[in-house]
Write a protein that holds these residues in place. Structure first.
Motif, PDB file in Angstrom:
ATOM      1  N   ASN A 301      11.290  -0.663  10.359  1.00 29.12           N
ATOM      2  CA  ASN A 301       9.880  -0.568  10.755  1.00 29.12           C
ATOM      3  C   ASN A 301       9.557  -1.808  11.587  1.00 29.12           C
ATOM      4  OD1 ASN A 301       9.154   1.587   8.486  1.00 29.12           O
ATOM      5  ND2 ASN A 301      10.320  -0.065   7.537  1.00 29.12           N
ATOM      6  N   GLU A 302       8.591  -1.707  12.489  1.00 28.24           N
ATOM      7  CA  GLU A 302       8.211  -2.884  13.280  1.00 28.24           C
ATOM      8  C   GLU A 302       6.703  -3.108  13.305  1.00 28.24           C
ATOM      9  OE1 GLU A 302      10.011  -5.292  14.433  1.00 28.24           O
ATOM     10  OE2 GLU A 302      12.023  -4.463  14.204  1.00 28.24           O
ATOM     11  N   GLY A 303       5.970  -2.346  12.492  1.00 21.88           N
ATOM     12  CA  GLY A 303       4.532  -2.567  12.443  1.00 21.88           C
ATOM     13  C   GLY A 303       3.984  -2.287  11.050  1.00 21.88           C
ATOM     14  N   LYS A 304       4.834  -2.500  10.063  1.00 22.05           N
ATOM     15  CA  LYS A 304       4.434  -2.290   8.663  1.00 22.05           C
ATOM     16  C   LYS A 304       4.705  -3.557   7.864  1.00 22.05           C
ATOM     17  CE  LYS A 304       3.242   2.012   9.202  1.00 22.05           C
ATOM     18  NZ  LYS A 304       3.775   2.200  10.558  1.00 22.05           N
ATOM     19  N   LEU A 305       3.963  -3.681   6.768  1.00 23.50           N
ATOM     20  CA  LEU A 305       4.251  -4.774   5.852  1.00 23.50           C
ATOM     21  C   LEU A 305       4.239  -4.250   4.431  1.00 23.50           C
ATOM     22  CD1 LEU A 305       1.474  -5.775   4.217  1.00 23.50           C
ATOM     23  CD2 LEU A 305       0.945  -6.752   6.443  1.00 23.50           C
ATOM     24  N   VAL A 306       4.973  -4.973   3.570  1.00 21.91           N
ATOM     25  CA  VAL A 306       4.916  -4.717   2.143  1.00 21.91           C
ATOM     26  C   VAL A 306       4.335  -5.982   1.498  1.00 21.91           C
ATOM     27  CG1 VAL A 306       7.336  -5.411   1.848  1.00 21.91           C
ATOM     28  CG2 VAL A 306       6.240  -4.015   0.097  1.00 21.91           C
ATOM     29  N   ALA A 307       3.404  -5.783   0.562  1.00 20.88           N
ATOM     30  CA  ALA A 307       2.694  -6.907  -0.049  1.00 20.88           C
ATOM     31  C   ALA A 307       2.847  -6.864  -1.563  1.00 20.88           C
ATOM     32  CB  ALA A 307       1.213  -6.852   0.320  1.00 20.88           C
ATOM     33  N   PHE A 308       3.070  -8.028  -2.157  1.00 18.73           N
ATOM     34  CA  PHE A 308       3.024  -8.195  -3.616  1.00 18.73           C
ATOM     35  C   PHE A 308       1.718  -8.919  -3.915  1.00 18.73           C
ATOM     36  CE2 PHE A 308       7.443  -7.476  -5.433  1.00 18.73           C
ATOM     37  CZ  PHE A 308       7.908  -6.775  -4.327  1.00 18.73           C
ATOM     38  N   VAL A 309       0.812  -8.221  -4.606  1.00 20.20           N
ATOM     39  CA  VAL A 309      -0.555  -8.698  -4.775  1.00 20.20           C
ATOM     40  C   VAL A 309      -0.867  -8.774  -6.272  1.00 20.20           C
ATOM     41  CG1 VAL A 309      -2.970  -8.194  -4.236  1.00 20.20           C
ATOM     42  CG2 VAL A 309      -1.180  -7.569  -2.605  1.00 20.20           C
ATOM     43  N   PRO A 310      -1.494  -9.869  -6.741  1.00 15.69           N
ATOM     44  CA  PRO A 310      -1.904  -9.936  -8.154  1.00 15.69           C
ATOM     45  C   PRO A 310      -2.761  -8.714  -8.502  1.00 15.69           C
ATOM     46  CG  PRO A 310      -2.277 -12.048  -7.067  1.00 15.69           C
ATOM     47  CD  PRO A 310      -1.886 -11.079  -5.991  1.00 15.69           C
ATOM     48  N   ARG A 311      -2.502  -8.170  -9.684  1.00 20.22           N
ATOM     49  CA  ARG A 311      -3.133  -6.894 -10.059  1.00 20.22           C
ATOM     50  C   ARG A 311      -4.659  -6.938  -9.931  1.00 20.22           C
ATOM     51  NH1 ARG A 311      -1.044  -2.463 -12.108  1.00 20.22           N
ATOM     52  NH2 ARG A 311       0.948  -3.554 -12.267  1.00 20.22           N
ATOM     53  N   GLU A 312      -5.260  -8.100 -10.258  1.00 20.15           N
ATOM     54  CA  GLU A 312      -6.729  -8.159 -10.254  1.00 20.15           C
ATOM     55  C   GLU A 312      -7.299  -8.048  -8.828  1.00 20.15           C
ATOM     56  OE1 GLU A 312      -4.655 -10.542 -11.226  1.00 20.15           O
ATOM     57  OE2 GLU A 312      -5.379 -12.559 -10.765  1.00 20.15           O
ATOM     58  N   HIS A 313      -6.488  -8.335  -7.824  1.00 21.26           N
ATOM     59  CA  HIS A 313      -6.979  -8.237  -6.443  1.00 21.26           C
ATOM     60  C   HIS A 313      -6.514  -6.964  -5.739  1.00 21.26           C
ATOM     61  CE1 HIS A 313      -8.361 -12.314  -6.794  1.00 21.26           C
ATOM     62  NE2 HIS A 313      -7.152 -12.802  -6.944  1.00 21.26           N
ATOM     63  N   ALA A 314      -5.680  -6.164  -6.402  1.00 18.26           N
ATOM     64  CA  ALA A 314      -4.978  -5.091  -5.695  1.00 18.26           C
ATOM     65  C   ALA A 314      -5.944  -4.064  -5.093  1.00 18.26           C
ATOM     66  CB  ALA A 314      -3.987  -4.403  -6.634  1.00 18.26           C
ATOM     67  N   ASP A 315      -6.947  -3.638  -5.851  1.00 16.85           N
ATOM     68  CA  ASP A 315      -7.847  -2.610  -5.329  1.00 16.85           C
ATOM     69  C   ASP A 315      -8.626  -3.108  -4.119  1.00 16.85           C
ATOM     70  OD1 ASP A 315      -6.998  -0.825  -7.196  1.00 16.85           O
ATOM     71  OD2 ASP A 315      -8.678  -1.142  -8.577  1.00 16.85           O
ATOM     72  N   ALA A 316      -9.101  -4.355  -4.204  1.00 10.33           N
ATOM     73  CA  ALA A 316      -9.896  -4.898  -3.100  1.00 10.33           C
ATOM     74  C   ALA A 316      -9.028  -5.105  -1.854  1.00 10.33           C
ATOM     75  CB  ALA A 316     -10.545  -6.218  -3.518  1.00 10.33           C
ATOM     76  N   VAL A 317      -7.793  -5.588  -2.067  1.00 14.46           N
ATOM     77  CA  VAL A 317      -6.897  -5.789  -0.924  1.00 14.46           C
ATOM     78  C   VAL A 317      -6.562  -4.442  -0.287  1.00 14.46           C
ATOM     79  CG1 VAL A 317      -4.562  -6.506  -0.260  1.00 14.46           C
ATOM     80  CG2 VAL A 317      -5.948  -7.987  -1.747  1.00 14.46           C
ATOM     81  N   LEU A 318      -6.287  -3.454  -1.132  1.00 20.73           N
ATOM     82  CA  LEU A 318      -5.959  -2.125  -0.604  1.00 20.73           C
ATOM     83  C   LEU A 318      -7.127  -1.558   0.200  1.00 20.73           C
ATOM     84  CD1 LEU A 318      -3.820   0.153  -0.585  1.00 20.73           C
ATOM     85  CD2 LEU A 318      -4.927   1.084  -2.623  1.00 20.73           C
ATOM     86  N   ALA A 319      -8.335  -1.732  -0.307  1.00 19.00           N
ATOM     87  CA  ALA A 319      -9.516  -1.219   0.411  1.00 19.00           C
ATOM     88  C   ALA A 319      -9.676  -1.918   1.758  1.00 19.00           C
ATOM     89  CB  ALA A 319     -10.773  -1.414  -0.447  1.00 19.00           C
ATOM     90  N   ALA A 320      -9.445  -3.234   1.773  1.00 18.41           N
ATOM     91  CA  ALA A 320      -9.559  -3.971   3.032  1.00 18.41           C
ATOM     92  C   ALA A 320      -8.498  -3.520   4.028  1.00 18.41           C
ATOM     93  CB  ALA A 320      -9.437  -5.471   2.766  1.00 18.41           C
ATOM     94  N   MET A 321      -7.293  -3.281   3.534  1.00 24.39           N
ATOM     95  CA  MET A 321      -6.226  -2.811   4.427  1.00 24.39           C
ATOM     96  C   MET A 321      -6.599  -1.471   5.038  1.00 24.39           C
ATOM     97  SD  MET A 321      -2.843  -3.866   2.164  1.00 24.39           S
ATOM     98  CE  MET A 321      -1.597  -3.367   3.369  1.00 24.39           C
ATOM     99  N   ARG A 322      -7.140  -0.573   4.194  1.00 19.67           N
ATOM    100  CA  ARG A 322      -7.452   0.778   4.688  1.00 19.67           C
ATOM    101  C   ARG A 322      -8.577   0.768   5.711  1.00 19.67           C
ATOM    102  NH1 ARG A 322      -6.765   4.304  -0.905  1.00 19.67           N
ATOM    103  NH2 ARG A 322      -4.499   4.501  -0.746  1.00 19.67           N
TER     104      ARG A 322
END
Lengths: 368, 368
Positions: A301-322
């Protein structure tokens, strides 16, 4: 002239001044002694690449370099905390659906910087041109680099051009190196993965590798796929706005998602458990992989990332990504676990599990 | 497979996805339109290289890059004033008297940084290996890089390795990029040359080019010459200890002293007057050049610098250089003058003058 088995030596005569191979002065222990020649797999980003770094480059270059080789390094210079990274690009063909070697050369290094949380700022650019390559092709690559740099908000600040005789290159090779500032409070690196982290991927995987394969000579298989080649600095900034405490970011290029997850698991001595059904694989990628006997988890892939995120921030980070165009299809694909440290395990659709190994060598040569 | 005339195209078939040359979308004006293919001269560091940068790379990359391309750039990042530079190395053969591609790769980029007055700190390293190159050869090059980095006081902080099929490379190509801090009060660049400056060269010229030529296949001419390949950061620090007000520093690599002086003359719109008899040319270099019909002023150096120094500091700077091992044979070779702006003129031993032109293309291909 290609020799995919890697069993023959160089076809060109050895220049007079290159000494005969002499293992006696060579500090590298087994197993590389049993691989007296470089083969394509040493450039594949998998286990053979790691072995080359571990047994040849790291001992030669000295201690502190070890951690950084093959990735971006974080250094302190003039009071600034900087990310510093380099990549050479040898993709074949030079132009493919969705991009070119020029786009890759800019976005690849920009993304390496962004994966440490840095804001990419300046790139260098080194061309190795083959005598006889058409000047308009060089110009098109340079124009693609300029466009990609402007889109990524970086400046190409310095450069170099070398020309080699016809038959000693392949049109155009490009190296870029890049520097950027790592914001205060940000410490993103593979060693920071901890059990409990949620593993997020920013969108569908396998598009770049499939796009390049679709136009390789002899491998046309009628799939309409475009490379996902893109600069991820903006997406990372969006994620950092939610929390600076992202643990790991990685762009799964050579070796695909499988190599990226294995490197993280090994670096942090943690296990990674992936829900195979959750991994977004476009139908065209799945079809091409089935036809060629490839596993989408290993495709670049050349335009994707994989992230390891603390569980307490995961929903907010996912929403921001989307909410960001380059993360619109982001999904959670698994967890970081304490079990099976150093190992990536996929739970299959049938309820079983399988080990997702680090690829050995090169599944798709010269993909970037 | 080599095609030194550059009149034929690539010998390999063009991949399906590379479009046919199309000048209509190409922004480059004449004269490059009349040179539809890359030839060796475009990598020679002379007029053809400059034309490639001016007509192809600079317009594609955008404005601010123009000044920096082909040289080190000075950028401000995170509050630090940094020098940033890159070079690719394609020297043939890989090992030569006095050094190797590994020594060149470290010292070349270290010297580019030092020529802006920066203290070199970190290097990146990108390998493009040809399938089939012997692993001990790779290890010897890496070991040379490690030794050279330690000698220069820099750290190789990040790296990348790609492998291409046999017949698409030439053993080992290396790219390095480097960063270093520019001290406060230091502003060293070609544009700062002014009439009245004294021109100093740090020692005998032409050794690197002659050493490489002496071991080229078919060109052995029995001369015992070692490359001058060395890191100049320490010498530059010694000079800066005398005064931070050095105007220009330049390492005369590809294209030799002639190219370096011409670039400075053009950048600052000044004339340069050289006393030809004052230029230190070792007897072995003079002999080799006479035999091959070369001019020592155009032969590459890898451990020398040329400095433009305000007249009031010249004696003290020269004395400091001579007290340093790498400047022991430093001499004044001429002056910066208001006459003939953009032009380098040599006063010959017979009392005449001759114009020292910017070399057009490549006198000695693949010298670094």
């Amino acid at each position: 002239m290609s020799d995919p088995t890697g069993t023959t030596g160089l076809t060109a005569p050895r220049p007079a001044a290159v000494p005969a191979p002499d293992f006696s002065g060579w500090t590298c222990p087994a197993p590389l002694r049993d691989q007296p020649c470089v083969v394509l797999g040493h450039g594949g980003g998998g286990a053979m690449s790691a072995e080359l770094v571990e047994h040849v480059f790291a001992p030669a270059f000295g201690g502190p370099a070890l951690a950084g080789l093959g990735d971006s390094a974080t250094v302190t210079l003039g009071g600034a905390r900087l990310a510093f990274s380099t990549d050479s690009f040898v993709v074949r063909p030079l132009f493919f659906p969705g991009g070119s070697i020029g786009d890759l050369a800019v976005n690849g290094t920009v993304n390496d910087l962004a994966m440490s949380g840095a804001r990419p700022a300046y790139l260098s650019c080194g061309f190795i041109l083959e005598e006889g390559v058409e000047m308009p092709v060089v110009a098109r690559v340079a124009e693609a680099m300029g466009r990609a740099a402007r889109a990524a908000g970086v400046e190409i600040a310095t450069g170099d051009t070398k020309v080699v005789e016809a038959g000693h290159g392949d049109g155009i090779y490009v190296n870029t190196a890049g520097i950027g500032v790592v914001p205060d409070g940000v410490d993103i690196r593979p060693q920071r993965a901890v059990p409990g982290d949620v593993v997020i991927v920013s969108g569908p995987i396998g598009l770049h590798g499939t796009a390049v394969l679709s136009v390789r000579e002899g491998l046309e298989f009628g799939v309409e796929v475009e490379s996902d080649c893109a600069a991820l600095g903006g997406l990372v900034e969006t994620m950092l706005d939610v929390t600076p405490d992202l643990h790991v970011l990685r762009d799964p290029t050579r070796g695909g998602l499988a190599a990226a997850l294995n490197e993280i698991a090994a670096a942090a001595s943690v296990g990674v458990a992936v829900q195979e059904r959750a991994v977004p694989v476009p139908a065209a990628v799945a079809g091409a992989c089935a036809m060629l006997g490839l596993d989408p988890l290993y495709v670049a892939n050349e335009g994707k990332l994989v992230a390891f995120v603390p569980r307490e921030h995961a929903d907010a980070v996912l929403a921001a990504m989307r909410a960001h165009p380059l993360g619109a299809e982001a999904v959670i694909i698994g967890d970081c676990v304490a079990e099976h440290p150093g190992m990536v395990v996929a739970r299959t659709g049938l309820g079983g599990t399988r080990v997702v190994d680090l690829p050995m060598g090169e599944q798709l040569p010269r993909i970037c």
